[in-house]
Scaffold this motif. Structure first.
Motif, PDB file in Angstrom:
ATOM      1  N   LEU A   1      23.414  56.182  -6.271  1.00 48.63           N
ATOM      2  CA  LEU A   1      23.218  54.735  -6.333  1.00 48.63           C
ATOM      3  C   LEU A   1      21.757  54.377  -6.081  1.00 48.63           C
ATOM      4  CD1 LEU A   1      24.472  51.935  -6.632  1.00 48.63           C
ATOM      5  CD2 LEU A   1      24.972  51.965  -4.188  1.00 48.63           C
ATOM      6  N   THR A   2      21.114  55.105  -5.176  1.00 50.47           N
ATOM      7  CA  THR A   2      19.689  54.866  -4.934  1.00 50.47           C
ATOM      8  C   THR A   2      18.879  55.102  -6.201  1.00 50.47           C
ATOM      9  OG1 THR A   2      19.903  55.517  -2.611  1.00 50.47           O
ATOM     10  CG2 THR A   2      17.696  55.568  -3.560  1.00 50.47           C
ATOM     11  N   ASN A   3      19.153  56.216  -6.892  1.00 55.40           N
ATOM     12  CA  ASN A   3      18.434  56.526  -8.128  1.00 55.40           C
ATOM     13  C   ASN A   3      18.668  55.461  -9.188  1.00 55.40           C
ATOM     14  OD1 ASN A   3      17.443  58.901  -7.015  1.00 55.40           O
ATOM     15  ND2 ASN A   3      19.160  60.114  -7.751  1.00 55.40           N
ATOM     16  N   ILE A   4      19.898  54.973  -9.272  1.00 52.89           N
ATOM     17  CA  ILE A   4      20.219  53.938 -10.253  1.00 52.89           C
ATOM     18  C   ILE A   4      19.456  52.652  -9.940  1.00 52.89           C
ATOM     19  CG2 ILE A   4      22.062  52.456 -11.153  1.00 52.89           C
ATOM     20  CD1 ILE A   4      23.994  54.804 -10.522  1.00 52.89           C
ATOM     21  N   LEU A   5      19.532  52.224  -8.673  1.00 52.85           N
ATOM     22  CA  LEU A   5      18.918  50.951  -8.301  1.00 52.85           C
ATOM     23  C   LEU A   5      17.397  50.998  -8.372  1.00 52.85           C
ATOM     24  CD1 LEU A   5      21.198  49.805  -5.335  1.00 52.85           C
ATOM     25  CD2 LEU A   5      21.178  48.995  -7.695  1.00 52.85           C
ATOM     26  N   VAL A   6      16.822  52.164  -8.128  1.00 50.77           N
ATOM     27  CA  VAL A   6      15.368  52.289  -8.264  1.00 50.77           C
ATOM     28  C   VAL A   6      14.948  51.952  -9.689  1.00 50.77           C
ATOM     29  CG1 VAL A   6      13.506  53.988  -8.392  1.00 50.77           C
ATOM     30  CG2 VAL A   6      14.960  53.900  -6.376  1.00 50.77           C
ATOM     31  N   LEU A   7      15.649  52.500 -10.663  1.00 48.64           N
ATOM     32  CA  LEU A   7      15.308  52.229 -12.054  1.00 48.64           C
ATOM     33  C   LEU A   7      15.628  50.786 -12.436  1.00 48.64           C
ATOM     34  CD1 LEU A   7      16.499  55.586 -13.630  1.00 48.64           C
ATOM     35  CD2 LEU A   7      14.149  54.777 -13.455  1.00 48.64           C
ATOM     36  N   VAL A   8      16.738  50.264 -11.935  1.00 42.99           N
ATOM     37  CA  VAL A   8      17.096  48.874 -12.239  1.00 42.99           C
ATOM     38  C   VAL A   8      16.061  47.918 -11.673  1.00 42.99           C
ATOM     39  CG1 VAL A   8      18.769  47.048 -11.766  1.00 42.99           C
ATOM     40  CG2 VAL A   8      19.565  49.301 -12.478  1.00 42.99           C
ATOM     41  N   MET A   9      15.671  48.111 -10.409  1.00 43.38           N
ATOM     42  CA  MET A   9      14.680  47.241  -9.784  1.00 43.38           C
ATOM     43  C   MET A   9      13.335  47.346 -10.488  1.00 43.38           C
ATOM     44  SD  MET A   9      16.158  45.604  -7.253  1.00 43.38           S
ATOM     45  CE  MET A   9      17.623  45.553  -8.291  1.00 43.38           C
ATOM     46  N   ALA A  10      12.945  48.579 -10.845  1.00 48.17           N
ATOM     47  CA  ALA A  10      11.671  48.765 -11.535  1.00 48.17           C
ATOM     48  C   ALA A  10      11.687  48.091 -12.901  1.00 48.17           C
ATOM     49  CB  ALA A  10      11.367  50.256 -11.681  1.00 48.17           C
ATOM     50  N   ALA A  11      12.821  48.172 -13.601  1.00 45.30           N
ATOM     51  CA  ALA A  11      12.921  47.538 -14.916  1.00 45.30           C
ATOM     52  C   ALA A  11      12.844  46.021 -14.797  1.00 45.30           C
ATOM     53  CB  ALA A  11      14.230  47.946 -15.588  1.00 45.30           C
ATOM     54  N   ARG A  12      13.404  45.480 -13.733  1.00 46.31           N
ATOM     55  CA  ARG A  12      13.435  44.017 -13.575  1.00 46.31           C
ATOM     56  C   ARG A  12      12.053  43.440 -13.303  1.00 46.31           C
ATOM     57  NH1 ARG A  12      18.131  41.604  -9.912  1.00 46.31           N
ATOM     58  NH2 ARG A  12      17.112  39.761 -10.765  1.00 46.31           N
ATOM     59  N   VAL A  13      11.224  44.163 -12.557  1.00 50.55           N
ATOM     60  CA  VAL A  13       9.923  43.600 -12.168  1.00 50.55           C
ATOM     61  C   VAL A  13       8.788  44.076 -13.070  1.00 50.55           C
ATOM     62  CG1 VAL A  13      10.677  43.403  -9.777  1.00 50.55           C
ATOM     63  CG2 VAL A  13       9.415  45.431 -10.492  1.00 50.55           C
ATOM     64  N   SER A  14       9.066  44.993 -13.999  1.00 51.32           N
ATOM     65  CA  SER A  14       8.015  45.565 -14.842  1.00 51.32           C
ATOM     66  C   SER A  14       8.023  44.934 -16.225  1.00 51.32           C
ATOM     67  CB  SER A  14       8.202  47.081 -14.996  1.00 51.32           C
ATOM     68  OG  SER A  14       8.160  47.736 -13.769  1.00 51.32           O
ATOM     69  N   SER A  15       6.894  45.070 -16.890  1.00 52.12           N
ATOM     70  CA  SER A  15       6.867  44.828 -18.325  1.00 52.12           C
ATOM     71  C   SER A  15       7.511  46.020 -19.021  1.00 52.12           C
ATOM     72  CB  SER A  15       5.421  44.661 -18.794  1.00 52.12           C
ATOM     73  OG  SER A  15       4.711  45.875 -18.591  1.00 52.12           O
ATOM     74  N   THR A  16       7.759  45.883 -20.337  1.00 54.54           N
ATOM     75  CA  THR A  16       8.359  46.992 -21.072  1.00 54.54           C
ATOM     76  C   THR A  16       7.483  48.240 -20.999  1.00 54.54           C
ATOM     77  OG1 THR A  16       9.405  45.422 -22.576  1.00 54.54           O
ATOM     78  CG2 THR A  16       9.273  47.718 -23.307  1.00 54.54           C
ATOM     79  N   GLY A  17       6.172  48.057 -21.196  1.00 52.28           N
ATOM     80  CA  GLY A  17       5.257  49.193 -21.125  1.00 52.28           C
ATOM     81  C   GLY A  17       5.141  49.761 -19.729  1.00 52.28           C
ATOM     82  N   GLY A  18       5.156  48.869 -18.713  1.00 54.39           N
ATOM     83  CA  GLY A  18       5.078  49.339 -17.333  1.00 54.39           C
ATOM     84  C   GLY A  18       6.295  50.147 -16.939  1.00 54.39           C
ATOM     85  N   PHE A  19       7.485  49.711 -17.379  1.00 52.98           N
ATOM     86  CA  PHE A  19       8.691  50.469 -17.053  1.00 52.98           C
ATOM     87  C   PHE A  19       8.700  51.808 -17.780  1.00 52.98           C
ATOM     88  CE2 PHE A  19      13.223  51.528 -17.828  1.00 52.98           C
ATOM     89  CZ  PHE A  19      13.577  51.761 -16.505  1.00 52.98           C
ATOM     90  N   ALA A  20       8.153  51.836 -19.007  1.00 52.69           N
ATOM     91  CA  ALA A  20       8.069  53.108 -19.729  1.00 52.69           C
ATOM     92  C   ALA A  20       7.224  54.116 -18.951  1.00 52.69           C
ATOM     93  CB  ALA A  20       7.484  52.885 -21.126  1.00 52.69           C
TER      94      ALA A  20
END
Length: 412
Positions: free
Chosen positions: A19-38
Motif C-alpha cells: 500500500l505504501t508503494n501504491i500511495l507513493v506513486l498515486v501521491m506523486a502523480a497527483r502533485v506532478s506534471s505529466t513529465g515530472g511524474f514520468a
C-alpha cells in the motif's frame, strides 16, 4: 506467536508495504506534471529493481537461515549491516551519475542516491524480522512508514519537481528505520557480524538474483529503457496503469509466500493441481473484476487518483487488466511447479521473461505505450500457458517436494 498470528501479521505487513508503494506513486502523480511524474517513475522503477536485488541476494537467504538462536541473530545482524553498506555504495554511484547527467532527471537520480541507504535498509529489516518469527515488529515499522510518507507527499506543492518528491519520500522513511532498528536490537545485540558470507562463492543469494533478474528485473529494466531511448511519457503511463492494480500484487505476493506450504500439505499431485487451478480461476476473475471497476471510473475520480497521468494510464487499462488476469494464472502454475517439481521453474522464467521483454519492445514499436502494454500481456499469457502445460505434463509419479519450501522468484 501462534502460526496463525504469524501468517496474519506477515500478510498485513505485506499489505502495508504494498500500500505504501501504491500511495507513493498515486501521491506523486497527483502533485506532478505529466513529465515530472514520468521522471519520478523512472527513478522509482530504478529503486524497485535495487529493492528486488537486495531481497533476492540478502532477504531470501536470511529467511531460509537455520540454526540455533545465536546463529540466527548473527545472520540477521549481518544482513542488516551488509544491506546498509551495499546501499551506501550504490547510493554514491547514483549521486555521481545524477550529478554528471544533470537536468531534472539527473537531479532525481542524485536525490535517490542520497536517500537510498535509508529506504533500502528500512525495507530490508522486514526479512530479519521474518527469520526471527517476529512479523508484528516488521508490521509496526512498515505501518509507521505508511503513516509518515502519505502526509509528507500530500503537502507538497502542485507540480513539485521529481528530485524534491524523491527526497521527501526517502526522508519520510527515517522514523520507520529508527523504529525497526530499535525493535531488532534486542535480538542481535552481541551477535557476530559476518559480511564474508555474502561475498563468498556459492552464496545462496546468487541463485535467487538470477531468478529475479530473468523473472522480473528484465521487464522492469526494459520499461526503464523506454524512458531513456524512447519516451519517458510511456514509462509514466505504464507505471500509472500498474499502480492501479497494486491490490492484486498484494494477493500475488501472498500466494507466492504462503502457497507452497499450503499446497504441499494436500498430498498428491492431482489434489495440488486441482486446488491451484481453482485458486488461479478465482484470482483471474478478481483481476478481471478489478479491471472492470477501474475502466468504469469517471474521469473526475481518475484524475483524483493519478492527476494528469490518468488520461494516458486509462488508455492502457484493458491491456493491463488482461495482463493481471493471466498473471494470476501464471502465478498459481509456477507455485504449483515449485511444490511438485522445484527445478522446473528456472527455465520457464528465463525463456518467457525475456520473451515478454521482446514483445513489450516490439509492441511499443508498433503501437506506442498501448502496444507495449499489450506486449506485456501477451508475454504473461505465454508464460502462464507454458507453466500450466508443464504442470499437466508432469508424470503421474511426480511427488511433492518439501512442503515448507519457500518460493523465491517473483511470479509475475
Amino acid at each position: 506467536m501462534r502460526r496463525s498470528a504469524v501468517v496474519a501479521a506477515s500478510v498485513l505487513d505485506q499489505a502495508a508495504s504494498s500500500l505504501t508503494n501504491i500511495l507513493v506513486l498515486v501521491m506523486a502523480a497527483r502533485v506532478s506534471s505529466t513529465g515530472g511524474f514520468a521522471a519520478f517513475s523512472m527513478v522509482y522503477l530504478t529503486f524497485t529493481v535495487l529493492l528486488g536485488l537486495n531481497m533476492s541476494y540478502v532477504g531470501q537467504a536470511v529467511v531460509l537461515e537455520r540454526g540455533d538462536t545465536r546463529a540466527l541473530a548473527s545472520a540477521c545482524r549481518s544482513a542488516a549491516v551488509f544491506t546498509g553498506c551495499a546501499a551506501l555504495v550504490a547510493g554514491v554511484l547514483l549521486v555521481v551519475g545524477g550529478a554528471v547527467a544533470g537536468g531534472r532527471l539527473g537531479g532525481a537520480f542524485l536525490a535517490l542516491g542520497l536517500v537510498l541507504p535509508v529506504v533500502l535498509l528500512q525495507d530490508g529489516l522486514r526479512y530479519s524480522f521474518s527469520a526471527l518469527q517476529q512479523p508484528h515488529r516488521a508490521l509496526a515499522a512498515d505501518g509507521l512508514r505508511l503513516v509518515c510518507v502519505v502526509p509528507a507527499l500530500l503537502v507538497q506543492p502542485h507540480q513539485a519537481g521529481p528530485a524534491r518528491l524523491v527526497a521527501v519520500w526517502g526522508i519520510s522513511a527515517l522514523p520507520a528505520l529508527l523504529l525497526g532498528l530499535l525493535l531488532l536490537r534486542p535480538f542481535v545485540t552481541g551477535a557476530a557480524t559476518q559480511l564474508r558470507r555474502y561475498l563468498r562463492r556459492g552464496h545462496l543469494g546468487m541463485r535467487f538474483v538470477i531468478e529475479f533478474t530473468v523473472g522480473n528485473a528484465s521487464s522492469q529494466l526494459a520499461v526503464l529503457g523506454l524512458g531513456l531511448f524512447a519516451s519517458p511519457l510511456a514509462v509514466g503511463a505504464l507505471r500509472g496503469a500498474t499502480t492501479l492494480f497494486g491490490p492484486l500484487n498484494v494477493l500475488f505476493n501472498s500466494v507466492n509466500a504462503f502457497g507452497p506450504p499450503v499446497l504441499g500439505r494436500l498430498g498428491g499431485r492431482r489434489a495440488i493441481t486441482r486446488a491451484a487451478a481453482l485458486l488461479a480461476a478465482v484470482l483471474a476473475a478478481v483481476g478481471l473484476g478489478w479491471a472492470a471497476v477501474l475502466y468504469a471510473l469517471p474521469d473526475r475520480m481518475g484524475h483524483q487518483l493519478l492527476g494528469a497521468t490518468w488520461q494516458s494510464a486509462a488508455a492502457l487499462l484493458p491491456a493491463t487488466g488482461s495482463q493481471y488476469a493471466v498473471m494470476a494464472l501464471g502465478t498459481c502454475a509456477l507455485v504449483t511447479l515449485r511444490v511438485i517439481s522445484p527445478r522446473a521453474t528456472l527455465s520457464l522464467q528465463v525463456v518467457f521473461s525475456l520473451l515478454s521483454v521482446v514483445l513489450m519492445l516490439g509492441g511499443y514499436g508498433l503501437g506506442g505505450a498501448i502496444g507495449a502494454a499489450w506486449g506485456l500481456a501477451a508475454g504473461s499469457a505465454l508464460k502462464a500457458t507454458a507453466a500450466w502445460i508443464r504442470v499437466t505434463g508432469l508424470g503421474r509419479t511426480a511427488e511433492p517436494s518439501a512442503a515448507g519450501q519457500r518460493s523465491t522468484a517473483p511470479l509475475s
